[in-house]
Design an enzyme around this catalytic site. Sequence first.
Site, PDB file in Angstrom:
ATOM      1  N   ASP A  79       0.836  -1.199   0.000  1.00 52.41           N
ATOM      2  CA  ASP A  79       0.000   0.000   0.000  1.00 52.41           C
ATOM      3  C   ASP A  79       0.873   1.252   0.000  1.00 52.41           C
ATOM      4  OD1 ASP A  79       0.890  -0.158   2.610  1.00 52.41           O
ATOM      5  OD2 ASP A  79      -1.101  -0.158   3.524  1.00 52.41           O
ATOM      6  N   SER A  80       2.184   1.060   0.055  1.00 55.93           N
ATOM      7  CA  SER A  80       3.130   2.160  -0.156  1.00 55.93           C
ATOM      8  C   SER A  80       2.940   2.797  -1.525  1.00 55.93           C
ATOM      9  CB  SER A  80       4.574   1.654  -0.017  1.00 55.93           C
ATOM     10  OG  SER A  80       4.789   0.498  -0.811  1.00 55.93           O
ATOM     11  N   ASP A 112      -0.406  -6.260   0.232  1.00 59.36           N
ATOM     12  CA  ASP A 112      -0.844  -5.595   1.458  1.00 59.36           C
ATOM     13  C   ASP A 112      -2.365  -5.537   1.514  1.00 59.36           C
ATOM     14  OD1 ASP A 112       1.424  -4.992   2.891  1.00 59.36           O
ATOM     15  OD2 ASP A 112       1.700  -3.010   2.013  1.00 59.36           O
ATOM     16  N   GLU A 136       9.350  -3.704  10.859  1.00 55.34           N
ATOM     17  CA  GLU A 136       9.659  -2.384  10.307  1.00 55.34           C
ATOM     18  C   GLU A 136      10.120  -1.392  11.362  1.00 55.34           C
ATOM     19  OE1 GLU A 136       7.897   1.119   7.386  1.00 55.34           O
ATOM     20  OE2 GLU A 136       6.743  -0.719   7.681  1.00 55.34           O
ATOM     21  N   LYS A 175      -0.793  -9.404   3.510  1.00 52.66           N
ATOM     22  CA  LYS A 175      -0.060  -8.862   4.656  1.00 52.66           C
ATOM     23  C   LYS A 175      -0.881  -7.773   5.348  1.00 52.66           C
ATOM     24  CE  LYS A 175       3.611  -6.170   4.161  1.00 52.66           C
ATOM     25  NZ  LYS A 175       3.132  -4.959   4.900  1.00 52.66           N
ATOM     26  N   GLU A 232      -1.388  -5.375   8.840  1.00 52.43           N
ATOM     27  CA  GLU A 232      -0.492  -4.804   9.840  1.00 52.43           C
ATOM     28  C   GLU A 232      -1.058  -5.007  11.233  1.00 52.43           C
ATOM     29  OE1 GLU A 232       1.039  -1.116   6.988  1.00 52.43           O
ATOM     30  OE2 GLU A 232       0.233  -0.694   8.982  1.00 52.43           O
TER      31      GLU A 232
END
Length: 265
Positions: free
Chosen positions: A46-47, A85, A183, A114, A116
């Site tokens: 999602d970056s 993500d 991270e 993925k 978070e």
Amino acid sequence: MERRKVTIRYFLESKGKRRIAMITAYDYPTARLVDEAGVDGILVGDSLGMVVLGYESTIPVTLTDMLIHVAAVARAKPKALLVADMPFMTYETGPRDALKNASKLIRAGAEAVKPEGGLEIVRIVERLTKAGIPVMGHIGLNPQRVLTLGGFRMMGRTEEQRRKILEDAKALEEAGAFALVIEFVPAGLAREVTESVKIPTICIGAGPYCDGQILVLHDVIGLSEKPPSFAKRYADVASIIRNAVSNYVNEVKESKFPSPEYYKE
């Protein structure tokens, strides 16, 4: 010799034996190139909200955005494992919504998802893995919580944060996650996490002691406007693009392009 397809099993068997190299990609051509370069895993992150769509955080990224980019990357048919993500608020509302949204990402071509978080998403991870959807965990700094954190800050500096991150790692492993992204935490803490779990850990801004590393492609090739301090730039593609387009513009303005070899009468 054509390399074999990277699988979840490859990741699991890499623990303590070989380093895992991952990178992000968001479209067909870059996915093809990074796969040809030999990465083990491609993350459609999602970056993309920040490095492709121009947002200031990952929060505005929607499931629709992710599905478009996952499908584009999947069309490259990468040998690397393709991880997607789960964007903001596509899983936090509960296991049922998480399963529905994760299944859409899998149908679009992802081979794992993925989300978070740690202890707070254990039920969600359990539901996904029981349904046969591989899950890569993500602990330490969670960019989707930037509003709560007040910015992109290193996590794990206090004893309370350190304990939480260690607990998160164990909880996600027990819930069925096959790997963990760690991270922006102190390297020593990332080492503790890596030694405390049996699944591979992938560092980003967390030192050299994980089982692998991941970076954002745009940071690696010099396309990011404000790369994080932990990202190493391996090329200056921005200058190459700028110079190429500048040369094109100049040739058009000076009536040098197209020259005879590029057209027929």
